[in-house]
Design a protein around this motif. Structure first.
Motif, mmCIF file in Angstrom:
data_model
loop_
_atom_site.group_PDB
_atom_site.id
_atom_site.type_symbol
_atom_site.label_atom_id
_atom_site.label_comp_id
_atom_site.label_asym_id
_atom_site.label_seq_id
_atom_site.Cartn_x
_atom_site.Cartn_y
_atom_site.Cartn_z
ATOM 1 N N ALA A 67 0.832 -1.202 0.000
ATOM 2 C CA ALA A 67 0.000 0.000 0.000
ATOM 3 C C ALA A 67 0.868 1.254 0.000
ATOM 4 C CB ALA A 67 -0.932 0.000 1.201
ATOM 5 N N LYS A 68 1.947 1.245 0.772
ATOM 6 C CA LYS A 68 2.847 2.402 0.815
ATOM 7 C C LYS A 68 3.548 2.598 -0.525
ATOM 8 C CE LYS A 68 3.554 2.507 5.771
ATOM 9 N NZ LYS A 68 4.459 2.299 6.886
ATOM 10 N N LYS A 71 1.052 4.102 -2.820
ATOM 11 C CA LYS A 71 0.859 5.502 -2.424
ATOM 12 C C LYS A 71 1.957 6.373 -3.023
ATOM 13 C CE LYS A 71 0.808 8.521 1.615
ATOM 14 N NZ LYS A 71 0.898 8.599 3.069
ATOM 15 N N ASP A 72 3.201 5.927 -2.941
ATOM 16 C CA ASP A 72 4.316 6.695 -3.498
ATOM 17 C C ASP A 72 4.174 6.861 -5.005
ATOM 18 O OD1 ASP A 72 5.372 6.913 -0.959
ATOM 19 O OD2 ASP A 72 6.783 5.247 -1.213
ATOM 20 N N GLN A 75 1.337 9.429 -5.754
ATOM 21 C CA GLN A 75 1.631 10.810 -5.391
ATOM 22 C C GLN A 75 2.797 11.398 -6.174
ATOM 23 O OE1 GLN A 75 2.051 10.621 -1.111
ATOM 24 N NE2 GLN A 75 -0.136 10.958 -0.816
ATOM 25 N N GLN A 132 -8.671 11.974 -2.180
ATOM 26 C CA GLN A 132 -8.072 10.965 -1.314
ATOM 27 C C GLN A 132 -8.418 9.574 -1.825
ATOM 28 O OE1 GLN A 132 -9.344 11.464 2.717
ATOM 29 N NE2 GLN A 132 -7.730 12.923 3.153
ATOM 30 N N ARG A 134 -8.277 5.614 -0.326
ATOM 31 C CA ARG A 134 -8.017 4.708 0.793
ATOM 32 C C ARG A 134 -7.435 3.418 0.216
ATOM 33 N NH1 ARG A 134 -13.160 5.913 1.173
ATOM 34 N NH2 ARG A 134 -13.767 3.769 0.979
ATOM 35 N N LEU A 135 -6.143 3.231 0.380
ATOM 36 C CA LEU A 135 -5.460 2.066 -0.183
ATOM 37 C C LEU A 135 -5.460 0.883 0.774
ATOM 38 C CD1 LEU A 135 -2.437 3.982 -1.673
ATOM 39 C CD2 LEU A 135 -4.388 3.060 -2.926
ATOM 40 N N VAL A 139 -3.358 3.346 5.322
ATOM 41 C CA VAL A 139 -2.704 4.152 4.295
ATOM 42 C C VAL A 139 -3.741 4.858 3.426
ATOM 43 C CG1 VAL A 139 -1.122 4.099 2.323
ATOM 44 C CG2 VAL A 139 -0.768 2.534 4.228
ATOM 45 N N THR A 140 -3.624 6.190 3.407
ATOM 46 C CA THR A 140 -4.474 7.013 2.547
ATOM 47 C C THR A 140 -3.568 7.891 1.705
ATOM 48 O OG1 THR A 140 -6.203 7.050 4.221
ATOM 49 C CG2 THR A 140 -6.344 8.701 2.506
ATOM 50 N N ALA A 141 -3.794 7.910 0.398
ATOM 51 C CA ALA A 141 -2.966 8.713 -0.503
ATOM 52 C C ALA A 141 -3.730 9.964 -0.927
ATOM 53 C CB ALA A 141 -2.603 7.892 -1.735
ATOM 54 N N GLN A 142 -3.006 11.073 -1.024
ATOM 55 C CA GLN A 142 -3.548 12.319 -1.564
ATOM 56 C C GLN A 142 -3.096 12.392 -3.018
ATOM 57 O OE1 GLN A 142 -5.300 14.832 0.029
ATOM 58 N NE2 GLN A 142 -5.348 13.778 1.991
#
Length: 151
Positions: A67-68, A71-72, A75, A132, A134-135, A139-142
């Motif tokens: 998930a991280k 997210k990277d 973003q 947003q 929700r992964l 973990v939540t990504a903008q």
């Protein structure tokens, strides 16, 4: 009075699909049931919970590290969404969560579930917006969404 229900979709602040929760009667009757977000709890329906959880597991990102990483990637650069717009920059309609998920996939990003994307205010104009995703539970990504006129 409290009513026992089974969530069929994710409800922010309440739970995920397959969760059995207790909510006030009016909230269940007037909001959750009409929108198809939950069903009434019964012994027979409780057996379906496992099937709902299995389906959710197959769709969600497996680990926190995955998930991280997603997210990277999300973003790193803005997502470009083409939309029909008038001369003033106002859209004909609005950008939906499905449009955003489709644009992420078209840009080579991960396949996102549109139900995991949250738009704070309706996107009805050209320009840059933030949503947003929700992964994972933690973990939540903008994501920056750039709405451009459709060619």
């Amino acid at each position: 009075m409290a009513t026992k229900i089974i969530l069929t979709h994710e409800v922010t602040g309440l739970g995920a699909p397959g969760d059995i929760v207790e909510v006030k009667d009016g909230y269940a009757r007037n909001y959750l049931f009409p929108r198809g977000l939950a069903t009434a709890w019964t012994k027979g329906a409780a057996k379906q919970v496992e099937a709902i959880r299995r389906a959710r597991k197959s769709r969600e990102i497996a680990t926190l590290d995955d998930a991280k990483a997603v997210k990277d990637r999300l973003q790193a650069a803005p997502v470009v969404v083409p939309a029909k717009a008038g001369a003033s920059g106002r859209l004909f309609g609005a950008v939906t969560t499905a449009d955003i998920a489709e644009a992420v996939a078209a840009a080579g990003g991960p396949k996102l579930d549109r139900r995991k994307i949250e738009i704070a205010q309706a996107i009805k104009s050209l320009g840059d917006h933030t949503v947003q995703v929700r992964l994972h539970e933690d973990v939540t990504a903008q994501i920056d969404v750039r709405v451009v006129p459709q060619a």
